[in-house]
Structure formats: structure tokens, C-alpha cells
Enzyme design. Structure first.
Site, PDB file in Angstrom:
ATOM      1  N   LYS A 102       0.836  -1.213   0.000  1.00 53.94           N
ATOM      2  CA  LYS A 102       0.000   0.000   0.000  1.00 53.94           C
ATOM      3  C   LYS A 102       0.868   1.259   0.000  1.00 53.94           C
ATOM      4  O   LYS A 102       0.654   2.164  -0.792  1.00 53.94           O
ATOM      5  CB  LYS A 102      -0.936   0.018   1.228  1.00 53.94           C
ATOM      6  CG  LYS A 102      -1.891  -1.150   1.299  1.00 53.94           C
ATOM      7  CD  LYS A 102      -2.826  -1.053   2.489  1.00 53.94           C
ATOM      8  CE  LYS A 102      -2.140  -1.104   3.846  1.00 53.94           C
ATOM      9  NZ  LYS A 102      -1.441  -2.377   4.127  1.00 53.94           N
TER      10      LYS A 102
ATOM     11  N   ARG B   6      -9.943   0.810   8.526  1.00 49.66           N
ATOM     12  CA  ARG B   6      -9.472  -0.534   8.849  1.00 49.66           C
ATOM     13  C   ARG B   6     -10.504  -1.336   9.617  1.00 49.66           C
ATOM     14  O   ARG B   6     -10.260  -2.482   9.967  1.00 49.66           O
ATOM     15  CB  ARG B   6      -8.242  -0.393   9.745  1.00 49.66           C
ATOM     16  CG  ARG B   6      -6.989  -0.948   9.129  1.00 49.66           C
ATOM     17  CD  ARG B   6      -5.902  -0.601  10.119  1.00 49.66           C
ATOM     18  NE  ARG B   6      -4.736  -1.350   9.913  1.00 49.66           N
ATOM     19  CZ  ARG B   6      -3.669  -0.898   9.246  1.00 49.66           C
ATOM     20  NH1 ARG B   6      -3.674   0.266   8.678  1.00 49.66           N
ATOM     21  NH2 ARG B   6      -2.606  -1.641   9.152  1.00 49.66           N
TER      22      ARG B   6
ATOM     23  N   ARG C 162      11.119  -2.252  11.036  1.00 48.88           N
ATOM     24  CA  ARG C 162      10.030  -1.718  11.854  1.00 48.88           C
ATOM     25  C   ARG C 162       9.820  -2.623  13.062  1.00 48.88           C
ATOM     26  O   ARG C 162       9.921  -3.840  12.944  1.00 48.88           O
ATOM     27  CB  ARG C 162       8.741  -1.642  11.015  1.00 48.88           C
ATOM     28  CG  ARG C 162       8.450  -0.241  10.537  1.00 48.88           C
ATOM     29  CD  ARG C 162       7.343  -0.173   9.526  1.00 48.88           C
ATOM     30  NE  ARG C 162       6.061  -0.761   9.939  1.00 48.88           N
ATOM     31  CZ  ARG C 162       4.936  -0.663   9.223  1.00 48.88           C
ATOM     32  NH1 ARG C 162       4.954   0.016   8.085  1.00 48.88           N
ATOM     33  NH2 ARG C 162       3.830  -1.227   9.630  1.00 48.88           N
TER      34      ARG C 162
ATOM     35  N   ARG D 117      -0.716  -9.570  12.940  1.00 46.26           N
ATOM     36  CA  ARG D 117      -1.303  -8.494  12.120  1.00 46.26           C
ATOM     37  C   ARG D 117      -2.147  -9.088  10.988  1.00 46.26           C
ATOM     38  O   ARG D 117      -3.171  -8.519  10.622  1.00 46.26           O
ATOM     39  CB  ARG D 117      -0.192  -7.597  11.547  1.00 46.26           C
ATOM     40  CG  ARG D 117       0.434  -6.693  12.622  1.00 46.26           C
ATOM     41  CD  ARG D 117       1.758  -6.108  12.193  1.00 46.26           C
ATOM     42  NE  ARG D 117       1.650  -5.232  11.049  1.00 46.26           N
ATOM     43  CZ  ARG D 117       2.681  -4.888  10.280  1.00 46.26           C
ATOM     44  NH1 ARG D 117       3.891  -5.355  10.539  1.00 46.26           N
ATOM     45  NH2 ARG D 117       2.496  -4.070   9.271  1.00 46.26           N
TER      46      ARG D 117
HETATM   47  P1  AP5 Z   1       4.842  -1.649   1.847  1.00 46.92           P
HETATM   48  O1  AP5 Z   1       4.549  -0.766   0.670  1.00 46.92           O
HETATM   49  O2  AP5 Z   1       5.574  -1.063   2.998  1.00 46.92           O
HETATM   50  O3  AP5 Z   1       3.474  -2.368   2.319  1.00 46.92           O
HETATM   51  P2  AP5 Z   1       2.238  -1.817   3.142  1.00 46.92           P
HETATM   52  O4  AP5 Z   1       1.008  -2.435   2.555  1.00 46.92           O
HETATM   53  O5  AP5 Z   1       2.287  -0.329   3.234  1.00 46.92           O
HETATM   54  O6  AP5 Z   1       2.530  -2.514   4.528  1.00 46.92           O
HETATM   55  P3  AP5 Z   1       2.386  -1.952   6.009  1.00 46.92           P
HETATM   56  O7  AP5 Z   1       3.101  -2.910   6.896  1.00 46.92           O
HETATM   57  O8  AP5 Z   1       2.777  -0.518   6.076  1.00 46.92           O
HETATM   58  O9  AP5 Z   1       0.854  -2.107   6.204  1.00 46.92           O
HETATM   59  P4  AP5 Z   1       0.085  -2.055   7.512  1.00 46.92           P
HETATM   60  O10 AP5 Z   1      -1.271  -1.773   6.998  1.00 46.92           O
HETATM   61  O11 AP5 Z   1       0.180  -3.247   8.356  1.00 46.92           O
HETATM   62  O12 AP5 Z   1       0.843  -0.945   8.386  1.00 46.92           O
HETATM   63  P5  AP5 Z   1       0.501   0.553   8.740  1.00 46.92           P
HETATM   64  O13 AP5 Z   1       1.748   1.286   8.800  1.00 46.92           O
HETATM   65  O14 AP5 Z   1      -0.625   1.055   7.912  1.00 46.92           O
HETATM   66  O15 AP5 Z   1       5.625  -2.920   1.297  1.00 46.92           O
HETATM   67  C1  AP5 Z   1       6.083  -3.937   2.193  1.00 46.92           C
HETATM   68  C2  AP5 Z   1       7.464  -4.446   1.754  1.00 46.92           C
HETATM   69  O16 AP5 Z   1       7.313  -5.098   0.502  1.00 46.92           O
HETATM   70  C3  AP5 Z   1       8.507  -3.332   1.517  1.00 46.92           C
HETATM   71  O17 AP5 Z   1       9.791  -3.805   1.875  1.00 46.92           O
HETATM   72  C4  AP5 Z   1       8.430  -3.071   0.008  1.00 46.92           C
HETATM   73  O18 AP5 Z   1       9.676  -2.586  -0.490  1.00 46.92           O
HETATM   74  C5  AP5 Z   1       8.102  -4.466  -0.513  1.00 46.92           C
HETATM   75  N1  AP5 Z   1       7.270  -4.443  -1.722  1.00 46.92           N
HETATM   76  C6  AP5 Z   1       6.249  -3.591  -2.024  1.00 46.92           C
HETATM   77  N2  AP5 Z   1       5.690  -3.901  -3.211  1.00 46.92           N
HETATM   78  C7  AP5 Z   1       6.381  -5.010  -3.667  1.00 46.92           C
HETATM   79  C8  AP5 Z   1       6.259  -5.819  -4.838  1.00 46.92           C
HETATM   80  N3  AP5 Z   1       5.338  -5.571  -5.786  1.00 46.92           N
HETATM   81  N4  AP5 Z   1       7.110  -6.858  -4.970  1.00 46.92           N
HETATM   82  C9  AP5 Z   1       8.050  -7.133  -4.015  1.00 46.92           C
HETATM   83  N5  AP5 Z   1       8.215  -6.393  -2.871  1.00 46.92           N
HETATM   84  C10 AP5 Z   1       7.378  -5.355  -2.719  1.00 46.92           C
HETATM   85  O19 AP5 Z   1      -0.067   0.382  10.228  1.00 46.92           O
HETATM   86  C11 AP5 Z   1       0.787  -0.012  11.284  1.00 46.92           C
HETATM   87  C12 AP5 Z   1      -0.017  -0.109  12.561  1.00 46.92           C
HETATM   88  O20 AP5 Z   1      -0.578   1.180  12.879  1.00 46.92           O
HETATM   89  C13 AP5 Z   1      -1.221  -1.062  12.539  1.00 46.92           C
HETATM   90  O21 AP5 Z   1      -0.856  -2.386  12.803  1.00 46.92           O
HETATM   91  C14 AP5 Z   1      -2.081  -0.452  13.636  1.00 46.92           C
HETATM   92  O22 AP5 Z   1      -1.594  -0.791  14.909  1.00 46.92           O
HETATM   93  C15 AP5 Z   1      -1.878   1.039  13.450  1.00 46.92           C
HETATM   94  N6  AP5 Z   1      -2.851   1.628  12.535  1.00 46.92           N
HETATM   95  C16 AP5 Z   1      -2.601   2.208  11.323  1.00 46.92           C
HETATM   96  N7  AP5 Z   1      -3.724   2.617  10.736  1.00 46.92           N
HETATM   97  C17 AP5 Z   1      -4.738   2.289  11.591  1.00 46.92           C
HETATM   98  C18 AP5 Z   1      -6.145   2.415  11.531  1.00 46.92           C
HETATM   99  N8  AP5 Z   1      -6.756   2.966  10.475  1.00 46.92           N
HETATM  100  N9  AP5 Z   1      -6.870   1.962  12.585  1.00 46.92           N
HETATM  101  C19 AP5 Z   1      -6.281   1.403  13.661  1.00 46.92           C
HETATM  102  N10 AP5 Z   1      -4.947   1.239  13.777  1.00 46.92           N
HETATM  103  C20 AP5 Z   1      -4.182   1.669  12.747  1.00 46.92           C
HETATM  104 MG    MG Z   2       2.505   1.048   4.823  1.00 49.98          MG
END
Ligand code: AP5
Ligand code: MG
Length: 208
Positions: free
Chosen positions: A13, A88, A154, A165
Site C-alpha cells: 500500500k 481498517r 520496523r 497483524r
Molecule cells: P509496503 O509498501 O511497505 O506495504 P504496506 O502495505 O504499506 O505494509 P504496512 O506494513 O505498512 O501495512 P500495515 O497496513 O500493516 O501498516 P501501517 O503502517 O498502515 O511494502 C512492504 C514491503 O514489501 C517493503 O519492503 C516493500 O519494499 C516491498 N514491496 C512492495 N511492493 C512489492 C512488490 N510488488 N514486490 C516485491 N516487494 C514489494 O499500520 C501499522 C499499525 O498502525 C497497525 O498495525 C495499527 O496498529 C496502526 N494503525 C494504522 N492505521 C490504523 C487504523 N486505520 N486503525 C487502527 N490502527 C491503525
Molecule cells: Mg505502509
């Protein structure tokens, strides 16, 4: 355009959001990045959120909804915005549709095994927040291509936390796929290709 990027942790994402936001001049709103900024600044919200995030739990809806509602009122959102990691839960989605209309929710799907591998390889720049995918078998240290800072993992990317997760996603966030489908807003994209292949599939949908 007012867009949502849905998908499991590690679906790409954040990676795709950066490309979409640049191409269409949209504000990229990542609730995860906003929470990590609060943690880095040791604000009361950051202190409360840290243990939840590190254990893979969601931060309470009322905190997140207020944060996003304020954020989308900022001037840089007038040309449109891209929500990454929000909503979410069904409650977050219902709140969102109460204060903003949405044009499209794009869900990126990736199999769990691939996600676990991606998370093990992910490193982020602690300064400019760029995300990288590294060779985990290498003994090398890795540095940011933009600012030279040493990359870090992270705190919520430990294998056990990633598994939790994924469970939290299945129980609380996956129901949003049907929620947006029923509203005629859902588009699904396979996230397993290269970063550029996935981006091209998303651009094609958005330009329809
Ligand atoms: P990346 O682009 O970083 O993936 P992502 O989908 O952004 O993954 P996140 O871990 O950030 O998602 P998340 O939803 O769990 O975390 P968030 O920060 O929102 O890509 C991942 C890896 O793959 C990278 O190394 C990248 O280089 C690689 N990659 C990408 N595309 C690729 C491809 N096509 N091929 C190969 N490799 C690839 O949330 C974190 C925490 O915050 C949550 O757990 C929760 O506690 C809290 N939080 C955030 N938002 C909310 C909400 N709305 N409500 C409640 N709690 C929340
Ligand atoms: Mg992310």
C-alpha cells in the site's frame, strides 16, 4: 480523486501510494505513518499507540477517525487524497463516509506467504521514511539512497507480530472488501507482480 488503498499488511500500500499520489497530485495520508510520527515525537497519543502498534493490535477507532477527519481538511487535500491504511474497521468506514465521499477503494491482494517474506526483508529509513526491500542473508548494513541514514526494521515486522497483524486484518479489515463492493466502490488488483506492474494495473483502473 478521493481514494482508499485497502489490503493486508505488506501488500504494498505504502509503495503504491507514493506512486499514485505523485502521478495524480494527491495528498498521501498514511495513518500508520502519522502514528509513527506521534511515537517519534513522544506525544501522549504516540505513547498510547506504541504498545498497540508494536503488538500488532489496532489503535482505537475514535482516535484514528478524529485524526483523519482533521487531516483531510488541510489545504493539500483539496485536489484529492489517497488514504493508505484507513479505514481498517467497518466503524471507521462508516464514519469516513459520514464526513467525506469516496470515488474508489482499490484492494491490493497478496498471498500470506509472500507477505511474510516481504516483511522480513523490509527496512525503512528512520529519517526520510523511504521503504526498501533488502537481502536478509547478506551481512551488510544498508543505507538510505536519499539521505544516507542506516536503514532499520520496523518494530512491528517481527515474524510473530506479522502473523498476528494478518489475523487482525482477516478479522477486522477484510470485511471492508464486501462493504465497499456492496457500495459499488471496490476495485481489486493482484499485488504479486513487480512494483511497476502493480502500479500499471492500478493506473489502468483509475483512468477508466
Ligand atoms: P509496503 O509498501 O511497505 O506495504 P504496506 O502495505 O504499506 O505494509 P504496512 O506494513 O505498512 O501495512 P500495515 O497496513 O500493516 O501498516 P501501517 O503502517 O498502515 O511494502 C512492504 C514491503 O514489501 C517493503 O519492503 C516493500 O519494499 C516491498 N514491496 C512492495 N511492493 C512489492 C512488490 N510488488 N514486490 C516485491 N516487494 C514489494 O499500520 C501499522 C499499525 O498502525 C497497525 O498495525 C495499527 O496498529 C496502526 N494503525 C494504522 N492505521 C490504523 C487504523 N486505520 N486503525 C487502527 N490502527 C491503525
Ligand atoms: Mg505502509
Amino acid at each position: 480523486m478521493k481514494l482508499i488503498l485497502l489490503g493486508p499488511p505488506g501488500a504494498g500500500k505504502g509503495t503504491q501510494a507514493a506512486k499514485i499520489a505523485e502521478r495524480y497530485s494527491l495528498a498521501h495520508i498514511s495513518t500508520g505513518d502519522m502514528l509513527r510520527a506521534e511515537i517519534a515525537s513522544k506525544t501522549p497519543l504516540g505513547i498510547k499507540a506504541k504498545s498497540l502498534i508494536d503488538s500488532g493490535e489496532l489503535v482505537p477507532d475514535e482516535i484514528i477517525v478524529g485524526m483523519v477527519q482533521n487531516r483531510i481538511q488541510q489545504p493539500d487535500c483539496q485536489n484529492g487524497f489517497l488514504l493508505d491504511g484507513f479505514p481498517r474497521t467497518i466503524a471507521q468506514a462508516e464514519n469516513l463516509l459520514g464526513f467525506s465521499d469516496i470515488d474508489c477503494a482499490v484492494c491490493i491482494t497478496v498471498p500470506d506467504e509472500e507477505i511474510i517474506d516481504r516483511m522480513a526483508r523490509r527496512r525503512v529509513c528512520p529519517v526520510c521514511k523511504n521503504t526498501y526491500s533488502v537481502d536478509v542473508n547478506s551481512a551488510e548494513h544498508f543505507f538510505c539512497e536519499a539521505c544516507g541514514a542506516e536503514l532499520v526494521a520496523r518494530d512491528d515486522d517481527k515474524p510473530e507480530t506479522v502473523k498476528h497483524r494478518l489475523d487482525v486484518y482477516a478479522a477486522q479489515t477484510f470485511p471492508l472488501v464486501n462493504f465497499f463492493r456492496e457500495k459499488g466502490l471496490l476495485e481489486e488488483v493482484c499485488g504479486s507482480g513487480t512494483v511497476d506492474e502493480v502500479a500499471q494495473s492500478i493506473f489502468k483502473i483509475l483512468e477508466k
